[in-house]
Design an enzyme around this catalytic site. Sequence first.
Site, PDB file in Angstrom:
ATOM      1  N   HIS A  26      37.862  43.524  34.797  1.00  6.76           N
ATOM      2  CA  HIS A  26      37.407  42.501  35.739  1.00  6.76           C
ATOM      3  C   HIS A  26      38.425  41.367  35.884  1.00  6.76           C
ATOM      4  CE1 HIS A  26      32.949  43.519  36.344  1.00  6.76           C
ATOM      5  NE2 HIS A  26      33.515  44.543  35.743  1.00  6.76           N
ATOM      6  N   ASP A 116      32.933  36.233  39.701  1.00 10.39           N
ATOM      7  CA  ASP A 116      32.626  37.638  39.466  1.00 10.39           C
ATOM      8  C   ASP A 116      31.125  37.855  39.674  1.00 10.39           C
ATOM      9  OD1 ASP A 116      32.108  40.119  38.031  1.00 10.39           O
ATOM     10  OD2 ASP A 116      34.058  39.842  37.063  1.00 10.39           O
ATOM     11  N   THR A 138      33.888  43.645  41.641  1.00 15.63           N
ATOM     12  CA  THR A 138      35.062  44.415  41.199  1.00 15.63           C
ATOM     13  C   THR A 138      34.859  45.912  41.411  1.00 15.63           C
ATOM     14  OG1 THR A 138      34.192  44.483  38.964  1.00 15.63           O
ATOM     15  CG2 THR A 138      35.766  42.736  39.441  1.00 15.63           C
ATOM     16  N   GLN A 338      50.076  50.217  33.119  1.00 14.85           N
ATOM     17  CA  GLN A 338      49.614  51.374  33.919  1.00 14.85           C
ATOM     18  C   GLN A 338      50.176  51.400  35.345  1.00 14.85           C
ATOM     19  OE1 GLN A 338      45.763  53.243  33.363  1.00 14.85           O
ATOM     20  NE2 GLN A 338      45.262  52.786  35.485  1.00 14.85           N
ATOM     21  N   HIS A 353      39.333  58.468  33.738  1.00 11.27           N
ATOM     22  CA  HIS A 353      37.872  58.336  33.695  1.00 11.27           C
ATOM     23  C   HIS A 353      37.317  57.848  35.038  1.00 11.27           C
ATOM     24  CE1 HIS A 353      39.291  54.283  33.398  1.00 11.27           C
ATOM     25  NE2 HIS A 353      38.169  53.746  32.990  1.00 11.27           N
ATOM     26  N   ASN A 357      39.286  50.299  38.864  1.00  7.75           N
ATOM     27  CA  ASN A 357      40.678  49.836  38.963  1.00  7.75           C
ATOM     28  C   ASN A 357      41.648  51.001  38.900  1.00  7.75           C
ATOM     29  OD1 ASN A 357      40.368  46.830  38.937  1.00  7.75           O
ATOM     30  ND2 ASN A 357      39.254  47.363  37.076  1.00  7.75           N
ATOM     31  N   GLU A 361      44.125  52.032  41.844  1.00  8.51           N
ATOM     32  CA  GLU A 361      45.562  51.998  41.556  1.00  8.51           C
ATOM     33  C   GLU A 361      46.193  53.347  41.889  1.00  8.51           C
ATOM     34  OE1 GLU A 361      45.512  50.711  37.445  1.00  8.51           O
ATOM     35  OE2 GLU A 361      44.814  48.704  37.999  1.00  8.51           O
ATOM     36  N   ASP A 377      30.202  53.313  36.708  1.00  9.12           N
ATOM     37  CA  ASP A 377      30.376  53.738  38.104  1.00  9.12           C
ATOM     38  C   ASP A 377      31.285  54.949  38.267  1.00  9.12           C
ATOM     39  OD1 ASP A 377      32.555  52.357  37.110  1.00  9.12           O
ATOM     40  OD2 ASP A 377      33.014  51.342  38.978  1.00  9.12           O
ATOM     41  N   GLN A 378      31.753  55.508  37.149  1.00 11.11           N
ATOM     42  CA  GLN A 378      32.850  56.475  37.230  1.00 11.11           C
ATOM     43  C   GLN A 378      32.477  57.790  37.922  1.00 11.11           C
ATOM     44  OE1 GLN A 378      33.750  56.244  33.071  1.00 11.11           O
ATOM     45  NE2 GLN A 378      34.221  54.059  33.268  1.00 11.11           N
TER      46      GLN A 378
HETATM   47  C1  UDX Z   1      35.484  48.884  33.517  1.00 10.50           C
HETATM   48  C2  UDX Z   1      34.627  50.108  33.852  1.00 10.50           C
HETATM   49  O1  UDX Z   1      34.666  51.082  32.865  1.00 10.50           O
HETATM   50  C3  UDX Z   1      34.972  50.642  35.189  1.00 10.50           C
HETATM   51  O2  UDX Z   1      34.242  51.824  35.474  1.00 10.50           O
HETATM   52  C4  UDX Z   1      34.678  49.580  36.209  1.00 10.50           C
HETATM   53  O3  UDX Z   1      34.906  50.066  37.504  1.00 10.50           O
HETATM   54  C5  UDX Z   1      35.505  48.353  35.898  1.00 10.50           C
HETATM   55  O4  UDX Z   1      35.305  47.914  34.569  1.00 10.50           O
HETATM   56  P1  UDX Z   1      37.722  50.082  32.525  1.00 10.50           P
HETATM   57  O5  UDX Z   1      36.893  51.101  31.873  1.00 10.50           O
HETATM   58  O6  UDX Z   1      38.626  49.334  31.641  1.00 10.50           O
HETATM   59  O7  UDX Z   1      36.875  49.050  33.385  1.00 10.50           O
HETATM   60  O8  UDX Z   1      38.546  50.904  33.641  1.00 10.50           O
HETATM   61  P2  UDX Z   1      39.375  50.463  34.906  1.00 10.50           P
HETATM   62  O9  UDX Z   1      38.510  49.885  35.944  1.00 10.50           O
HETATM   63  O10 UDX Z   1      40.135  51.653  35.312  1.00 10.50           O
HETATM   64  O11 UDX Z   1      40.348  49.316  34.414  1.00 10.50           O
HETATM   65  C6  UDX Z   1      41.334  49.517  33.447  1.00 10.50           C
HETATM   66  C7  UDX Z   1      42.507  48.624  33.754  1.00 10.50           C
HETATM   67  O12 UDX Z   1      43.351  48.626  32.616  1.00 10.50           O
HETATM   68  C8  UDX Z   1      43.322  49.094  34.935  1.00 10.50           C
HETATM   69  O13 UDX Z   1      43.696  47.997  35.732  1.00 10.50           O
HETATM   70  C9  UDX Z   1      44.558  49.710  34.302  1.00 10.50           C
HETATM   71  O14 UDX Z   1      45.740  49.572  35.059  1.00 10.50           O
HETATM   72  C10 UDX Z   1      44.666  48.947  32.997  1.00 10.50           C
HETATM   73  N1  UDX Z   1      45.320  49.748  31.957  1.00 10.50           N
HETATM   74  C11 UDX Z   1      44.700  50.834  31.434  1.00 10.50           C
HETATM   75  C12 UDX Z   1      46.566  49.379  31.528  1.00 10.50           C
HETATM   76  O15 UDX Z   1      47.136  48.408  32.019  1.00 10.50           O
HETATM   77  N2  UDX Z   1      47.146  50.113  30.545  1.00 10.50           N
HETATM   78  C13 UDX Z   1      46.570  51.190  29.973  1.00 10.50           C
HETATM   79  O16 UDX Z   1      47.185  51.797  29.088  1.00 10.50           O
HETATM   80  C14 UDX Z   1      45.295  51.566  30.434  1.00 10.50           C
END
Ligand code: UDX
Length: 457
Positions: A26, A116, A138, A338, A353, A357, A361, A377-378
Site C-alpha cells: 500500500h 488509503d 490500492t 522488483q 501470487h 501491485n 507492474e 484479491d489475488q
Molecule cells: C498486498 C496483497 O497481498 C495484494 O494482494 C494486494 O493487492 C496489495 O497488498 P503484497 O502481497 O505484498 O500486497 O503484493 P503486491 O501487491 O504484489 O505488492 C508487493 C510489492 O512489493 C510490489 O510493489 C513489488 O514490486 C514489491 N516487491 C516484491 C519488491 O520490491 N521486491 C520483491 O522482492 C518482492
Amino acid sequence: KRVHTEQLMETYRAHCLILPFPIQGHINPLLQFATRLQHQGTKITLVTTKFLFKTLQEASGSISVEAISDGYDEGANGVAAGIYLAMFRKCGSETLTELILKLHDLGCPVDCIVYDAFLPWCLDVAKSLGLRGAVFFTQSCAVNNIYYHAHKGCLKLPLEETEVDIPGLPPLLASDLPSFISDYASYPAIYQLVVHDQMENIEEADWIFFNTFYKLEEEVNDWMAKILPVKTIGPAIPSMYLEKSLEDDKHYGLNLFKSMTKACMSWLNERSVSSVVYVAFGSLAELNAEQMEELAWGLRKSNYYFLWVVRESESNKLPKDFLEESSDKGLIISWCPQLEVLAHESMGCFITHCGWNSTLEALSLGVPIIAMPQWTDQSTNAKFVMDIWKTGIKALPDENGIVRRNVISQCISLVMDKKKGQEISQNAKKWKDLARQAFDEGGSSDANIKDFVSKLV
Ligand code: UDX
C-alpha cells in the site's frame, strides 16, 4: 480558515497530506502518486506511523514525512487485525487532527487529505476540519466493484451459486472472487475492513482514485463511474519505467525488506534476452512447505534460469538439497528491486501470487505471467490475467490446493516457448503500450491527475 503566507503561495499550489496504510503493497503506490502530485506543483506531506517514520523518510527523497500514531509505536507484530484496526482508528484520528492543526500553526495549512481506503476515518478528520478528502484504492477496479456490491448487500454470503454475476464484470466463479468474500468467515476483521469500512463513507469523498488505468478495466470502470465519481490514476509506478522520466521520482520506492540488489542485478546481467523465470510472492503470502517443495522442483524440472525471491521468514521451507542442486540454474534471494528486475531484458516470465501491485507492474512492463494466487484479491487478478487481458496462464492446483511440479514446469515451457507463448507475449506488449499511453500527455491517468491538481486550489 486557511491562511497561506505569500512565500508559501509562491512555491506551491496546494498542500496535500497523503496517508498510506502501513504495509509494503500500500505504501509504494501512494508514494508514487505523491511523486506525481508533487511534480505537478502540489506540496506533499506523507504521513505514516511512528514505527515506520524513519524508514519512509529514507525512501521518500524530497517529499516531507510526518508521523501519527496507530497506537503501536514500537510495532504491532502479533496484534490481531481487528484490534489493530480499531486502535489505529482511535489513535490515528486524534494524532492526525493534532498534526493538521500543528501544520496550520506553522503556516503550512493543509488543503486536502489523500487517504488509503483502508483508513476511512481520515475522511471524518478532513471533514471535521473543513478540508477535502480523496480516497485512494490500492486494488483493481474489478475488486473494488466486488467489495462495493457486497457492501450494498447485492452478494448474498455465503455464496450459493457457483457462478456470480456482478454488473460490469464477466461471470465469475466463487473461486475467482477475493478470499475475503469466498471464504469470508475465515477473515471476519478483514472482511469488515474491505467490504464495509472502506465503503462506509465513499459517497462523501470529494475524489475516488483507483490505481489502475482506464483501458485495462474499461468496462467495469464505466459501470462504476455511473454510480460514483471514480478516476483512474495508475499504474502508480515510477515514471522512468513508463519511459517518461520525471527528475524527482527516479530513486523513490520503499523496501520494508533488505534488498539484495547488487547480487541479483549482476546475475541478471549475465543472462540472455527473455531467458529468466522470475518468481516472487510479494510481501505477505506464505506458501506451505509442500507447495514450496513442488515449486522448487518444478523450476528445476523446467530447466530454465530462475530468480526466486524467498523472504527470510520463508527460507526454512526450501527443500534441503535444493540450493546445491540448482545453483547452476537459479539464484534465490530474500528481496529484490522488483521493478528493476521486471524491466530487465533477461525477463522471460513472472511466476507471481498476483498481488495487485505485482500484476500491474508485470502488465506495465510487458512481462508474461504464470499466476499462483494465494489469498485476498489475488484470485480475481489471476482470472483477469488469464481470461480478460490474456497475458498469462493460471497454474492450476490439485484437489488439495497444491500446484504440482509437473504443472509448474508445463506452464513455464508454454509461456517461455516462442511459438506457444506468442499470443501471450503479444498481449503483454499491447498492455505495456497502453499503460504508457495512459501517462502520455492527455492520456487518461495523466488527465485525471492534472484535473485533480487544478481543482485543489
Ligand atoms: C498486498 C496483497 O497481498 C495484494 O494482494 C494486494 O493487492 C496489495 O497488498 P503484497 O502481497 O505484498 O500486497 O503484493 P503486491 O501487491 O504484489 O505488492 C508487493 C510489492 O512489493 C510490489 O510493489 C513489488 O514490486 C514489491 N516487491 C516484491 C519488491 O520490491 N521486491 C520483491 O522482492 C518482492
